[in-house]
Design an enzyme around this catalytic site. Structure first.
Site, PDB file in Angstrom:
ATOM      1  N   HIS A  51       3.298   3.234   4.240  1.00  0.00           N
ATOM      2  CA  HIS A  51       2.175   2.456   4.743  1.00  0.00           C
ATOM      3  C   HIS A  51       2.227   1.017   4.248  1.00  0.00           C
ATOM      4  O   HIS A  51       2.509   0.751   3.078  1.00  0.00           O
ATOM      5  CB  HIS A  51       0.858   3.108   4.331  1.00  0.00           C
ATOM      6  CG  HIS A  51       0.742   4.516   4.818  1.00  0.00           C
ATOM      7  ND1 HIS A  51       0.890   5.602   3.984  1.00  0.00           N
ATOM      8  CD2 HIS A  51       0.539   5.001   6.068  1.00  0.00           C
ATOM      9  CE1 HIS A  51       0.759   6.714   4.692  1.00  0.00           C
ATOM     10  NE2 HIS A  51       0.553   6.375   5.957  1.00  0.00           N
ATOM     11  N   GLU A  70      -3.599   4.316  -8.085  1.00  0.00           N
ATOM     12  CA  GLU A  70      -2.908   4.779  -9.293  1.00  0.00           C
ATOM     13  C   GLU A  70      -1.637   3.991  -9.568  1.00  0.00           C
ATOM     14  O   GLU A  70      -0.830   4.375 -10.402  1.00  0.00           O
ATOM     15  CB  GLU A  70      -2.572   6.265  -9.156  1.00  0.00           C
ATOM     16  CG  GLU A  70      -3.770   7.192  -9.043  1.00  0.00           C
ATOM     17  CD  GLU A  70      -4.421   7.137  -7.660  1.00  0.00           C
ATOM     18  OE1 GLU A  70      -5.655   7.337  -7.588  1.00  0.00           O
ATOM     19  OE2 GLU A  70      -3.705   6.875  -6.669  1.00  0.00           O
ATOM     20  N   SER A 106      -0.899   6.686  11.116  1.00  0.00           N
ATOM     21  CA  SER A 106      -1.438   5.910  10.000  1.00  0.00           C
ATOM     22  C   SER A 106      -0.740   4.573   9.794  1.00  0.00           C
ATOM     23  O   SER A 106      -1.300   3.681   9.155  1.00  0.00           O
ATOM     24  CB  SER A 106      -1.352   6.721   8.705  1.00  0.00           C
ATOM     25  OG  SER A 106      -0.008   7.095   8.434  1.00  0.00           O
TER      26      SER A 106
END
Length: 372
Positions: A345, A338, A170
């Protein structure tokens, strides 16, 4: 170590000629003469002014597919491309299926199209195929019913580009969804010259083990041609002992998988470069904490043992984070909807910083260089 990654146009002699590519029409100018809607219960299709409009009828199930079949010349480098305009991001993509003796051995996908208008390209080598199919595809998902995708300007042409393939997790993957999150692989293209194409096959949550088990590595190899370059970065998920389908110990199977990747690429006369995993934004005082254990060193060890170039992204990102400091380094990382800070990341700025380091290292190793 100096690598000769440039290859000559003579290698393209096995490509289909322009006349051969006209065996089937790809621009819809003859209507549905050579095409068919494989899943009429999933998508409704219509043709107008040389464009294909696909409307989603279901929220889930089989992917919609408008497909055309024809013979393929073995070991031919091709690019399948289209302009795609989508009402909803992430539901449209291009697909190529390769067959030998009526058995499918590879199904290759382009990235999914973001919302709006996007040019999609799928580069591939036909390998041992004697037949192939090209498909315009739509993925049903929640909220997609009634959404439209328009495909136009389809083309299937000989591929004359040099390519960089990326396998990873990722921190590397293309992130097309809403928000500022990005992987460094999706930012690498802007540092490359026009005749070099980046094909980022990294997927979030994958390790060396699961990338193989899910046949993602197999699909990368199916697209690989002699002279292509493969960049490999894993480690973040290999260390997860509570996930046996992903866990690969740094001093064991992690190294064995990396060696397998190297051998597979070299067998196909490609070039391979290993990357150490990028650091997480976790500090002890002013210093970055090593949360990746022995994985960066394992990459360096495999590189030394196999004579494979290594781009040390771990040390590079540690140096960048410590230069920014514990607070300011947050400017390089994603923040969730949020408003929670993500310490793994990158945002687009951070991903671009890492991609720039990759490009600098490739130029230093005399691999595909960034623009001056």
């Amino acid at each position: 170590m100096k690598l000769n990654w440039l290859f000559s146009l003579a290698m393209l002699s096995g490509c289909l000629t322009a006349a051969e590519l006209k065996v089937r029409n790809l621009d819809f100018s003859e209507g549905e003469k050579h095409w068919r809607n494989a899943y009429p219960d999933v998508v409704q299709t219509g043709l107008e002014d040389g464009k294909l409009k696909m409307t989603v009828l279901k929220e889930k199930g089989s992917h919609g597919a408008f497909v055309q079949y024809f013979a393929a010349a073995p070991h031919t480098k091709l690019v399948f491309s289209a302009d795609v305009e989508s009402d909803q991001p992430g539901i449209a993509y291009l697909n190529v299926k390769l067959n030998k003796d009526k058995q499918e051995f590879a199904s290759l996908n382009s990235p999914t199209a973001p919302g709006g208008r996007q040019r999609l390209e799928l580069f591939f080598d036909t390998g041992d195929a004697d037949a192939m199919a090209v498909l315009c595809r739509v993925q049903p998902m929640a909220g997609a019913v009634g959404k439209n995708v328009v495909f136009s300007n389809l083309a299937l042409k000989p591929d004359t580009t040099r390519k960089i393939f990326i396998a990873g997790d990722s921190t590397v993957e293309n992130w097309n969804r809403a928000g500022d999150r990005a992987g460094w692989g999706q930012m690498l293209q802007k540092f490359c010259p026009p005749d070099v194409r980046v094909i980022n096959l990294a997927v979030g949550g994958r390790s060396t083990r699961s990338f193989v088990a899910e046949k993602r590595w197999e699909k990368l190899l199916a697209q690989l041609s002699p002279g292509d370059l493969v960049l490999i970065q894993f480690g973040h998920n290999d260390q997860k002992k509570d996930s046996p389908e992903r866990y690969a110990p740094a001093d064991g199977s992690y190294q064995e998988y990396l060696k397998r990747f190297i051998a597979d690429v070299r067998e196909r006369r490609g070039e391979v470069v290993l990357c150490t995993p990028v650091a997480r934004r976790i500090f002890d005082g002013a210093k970055v904490r090593n949360t990746l254990g022995g994985y960066p060193e394992a990459v360096r060890k495999v590189g030394a043992e196999t004579g494979t170039p290594v781009i040390d992204l771990y040390n590079a990102t540690v140096a960048a984070l410590e230069k920014y400091g514990p607070e300011k380094s947050a400017e390089l990382f994603y923040v969730t909807p949020e408003q929670q800070p993500d310490r793994t990341h990158f945002n687009r700025a951070g991903a671009e910083l890492v991609a720039g380091e990759v490009a600098r290292a490739l130029k230093e190793k005399q691999l595909p260089a960034p623009r001056e």
